[in-house]
Design an enzyme around this catalytic site. Structure first.
Site, short mmCIF file in Angstrom:
data_model
loop_
_atom_site.label_atom_id
_atom_site.label_comp_id
_atom_site.label_asym_id
_atom_site.label_seq_id
_atom_site.Cartn_x
_atom_site.Cartn_y
_atom_site.Cartn_z
N SER A 242 0.85 -1.19 0.00
CA SER A 242 0.00 0.00 0.00
C SER A 242 0.88 1.24 0.00
CB SER A 242 -0.91 0.02 1.23
OG SER A 242 -0.13 0.18 2.41
N LYS A 243 0.26 2.41 0.04
CA LYS A 243 1.00 3.66 -0.02
C LYS A 243 1.97 3.83 1.14
CE LYS A 243 -2.31 6.34 -2.75
NZ LYS A 243 -3.19 7.53 -2.77
N ARG A 244 1.68 3.17 2.25
CA ARG A 244 2.59 3.33 3.38
C ARG A 244 3.96 2.70 3.11
NH1 ARG A 244 -0.88 -0.73 5.04
NH2 ARG A 244 0.08 -2.75 5.52
N GLY A 246 5.49 3.19 0.29
CA GLY A 246 6.14 4.04 -0.72
C GLY A 246 5.30 4.09 -1.98
#
Length: 477
Positions: A242-244, A246
């Protein structure tokens, strides 16, 4: 049988890594089998879908080199067919009308600890077909729910093998909403059958939908495709990417200067194995080797370091001519750029060939090219601190000695190396004590390609001019 696969992104967001890997697996399978790759945009969520996202998805696929034989088709174009399929199931008694208030159904289901569809079916059966027909004829809104039969649903997954689902665990799913719009599972089945899709290759996160869709295929009397659910992609912490973790959107990697062929190579090996220890594979090799039998069952971890390593490997062997346009376009914005140098294709090609083995991305390549093409040299603080500021007088003396030597030496790599190493020996210092201050003077950097290659490419006049500037700078330290 002619193989037909599809990639069906939803234009409610960008093309992310997981979707790109799914698209690639479908594309490789189609190309390996001599089949057809269909691109279908599932845009029935009108509130969240946008033309912008559709365009970005198409651009992401094109950047990866994934082309399509049919499409892009749009799911919204088939709404009337979806609705007709749902109503046919209703007419055949394989579905039923649900006039219930969704909130009331959920509340009762929660109170009784059952699924809402269980309550909905009870109410529909107690109402009877006659009353349901009268209410519908009077214009009262209703949803249509598929009546899940008793027994179990079995199918063979090309990755996971024999799959069994007890129908008692599958709730009567809504196939047509109260406003007459079709629901995902029905729309997908209707579209795949209409487009004659033979193989559905998608992520494991869709596996829970598959028994529902298989039941719909069978209820509608439609040919079932072969399903293959590929493992999810995880972040380094073992959780779904996920975006966490990167960047996850494919476009971000392109903007960061990664080569598309490196991303394709990386994604292909993320959940699939060629059966040997190859890590660097050309597209033709991937097509020739790909098979669903070698798709792994376990999830794979997205290793950013390996992706960057692959990009570097790809960059190092890429012909300079294929990189020049990208490099030159981005260098045009550099302050103090020497336009004459930038427009000298032969000289720029030599620069790119020199620096590409040290770069990992095209961003790296552009950054390393800057000292060669600018007339305004910026000095790295850490380079000045380490090689000049510790002993400014010594640095100045060595630069002056180098300038005197370089004014007359034959300007070839061999003669430059011979002269500078001989000068260091004459001064009683190691070659590095001569080379490092000189590198800062001519490039402004702590590191660069070999100093003798750098001098040759810069030329005598530019090199001596920069050394003079370096001497002046050391006088100010």
């Amino acid at each position: 049988m002619s193989i037909r696969v599809r990639f069906a992104p939803s234009p409610t967001g960008y093309l992310h890594v997981g979707g790109a890997r799914t698209a690639l697996f479908n594309w490789l399978f189609a190309r390996q089998q001599g089949g057809v790759f269909v691109l279908r945009v599932e845009d029935t969520d009108r509130e969240r879908s946008s033309d912008e996202h559709t365009q970005v998805i198409l651009e992401g696929l094109s950047w990866l080199g994934i082309d399509w034989d049919v499409g892009p088709l749009f799911q919204s174009e088939g709404v009337e067919r979806h609705r007709a399929d749902a109503l046919r199931l209703l007419e055949e008694g394989k579905a039923y009308r649900d006039f219930s208030d969704p909130a009331a159904i959920r509340a009762e289901a929660e109170e009784r600890s059952v699924h809402p569809s269980h309550v909905a079916r009870e109410k529909a059966e107690s109402m009877g077909e006659g009353e349901a027909g009268e209410r519908a004829a009077a214009g009262e809104a209703f949803a249509v729910r598929f009546r899940v039969p008793e027994g179990e649903t079995r199918f063979t997954d090309s990755v996971h093998g024999d799959m069994r689902f007890g129908n008692a665990d599958i709730d009567d799913l809504v196939i047509l909403r109260g406003d007459g719009t079709p629901v995902y599972n029905l729309a997908v089945v209707s579209d795949d059958a209409h487009m004659e899709i033979t193989h559905v290759i998608r992520g494991d996160d869709h596996l829970s939908n598959t028994p529902k869709q298989v039941l719909l295929y069978r209820a509608l009397g439609l040919p079932e495709p072969v399903f293959g659910h590929v493992p999810l992609i995880l972040g380094p912490d073992g959780k779904r990417l996920s975006k966490r973790h990167g960047a996850t959107a494919i476009g971000e990697y392109g903007a960061q200067g990664l080569l598309p062929e490196a991303m394709v190579n990386f994604l292909a090996l993320l959940g699939w194995s060629p059966g040997d220890d190859r890590e660097i594979m050309e597209l033709e090799e991937l097509v020739a080797a790909f098979s669903m039998e070698r798709v792994l069952k376990k999830s794979s971890v997205f290793d950013s370091d390996k992706l960057i390593w692959l990009s570097g490997k790809r960059l190092s062997v890429k012909p300079a001519a294929e990189l020049l346009a990208t490099v030159e376009t981005r260098l045009e914005a550099v302050p103090g750029v020497n336009r004459a140098r930038l427009e000298d294709a032969e000289w720029m090609g030599r620069i790119v060939d020199l620096i590409k083995t040290r770069a990992r991305t095209t961003d790296d390549l552009v950054d390393q090219a800057v000292p060669f093409i600018t007339d305004r040299l910026d000095y790295e603080e850490k380079a000045v601190a380490k090689h000049w500021a510790k002993d400014p007088q010594a640095a100045r003396d060595r630069l002056e000695a180098a300038a005197a030597l370089l004014a007359d030496v034959e300007w070839t790599e061999e003669k430059l190396e011979e002269g500078l190493r001989g000068l260091a020996e004459k001064l009683g210092i190691g070659a590095g004590k001569m080379i490092h201050p000189l590198r800062v003077a001519v490039t402004g950097r702590m590191s660069s390609p070999g100093i003798f290659d750098v001098l040759v490419l810069l030329g005598r006049d530019r090199s001596l001019h920069r050394i003079d500037l370096g001497i002046a700078r050391t006088s100010d330290l």
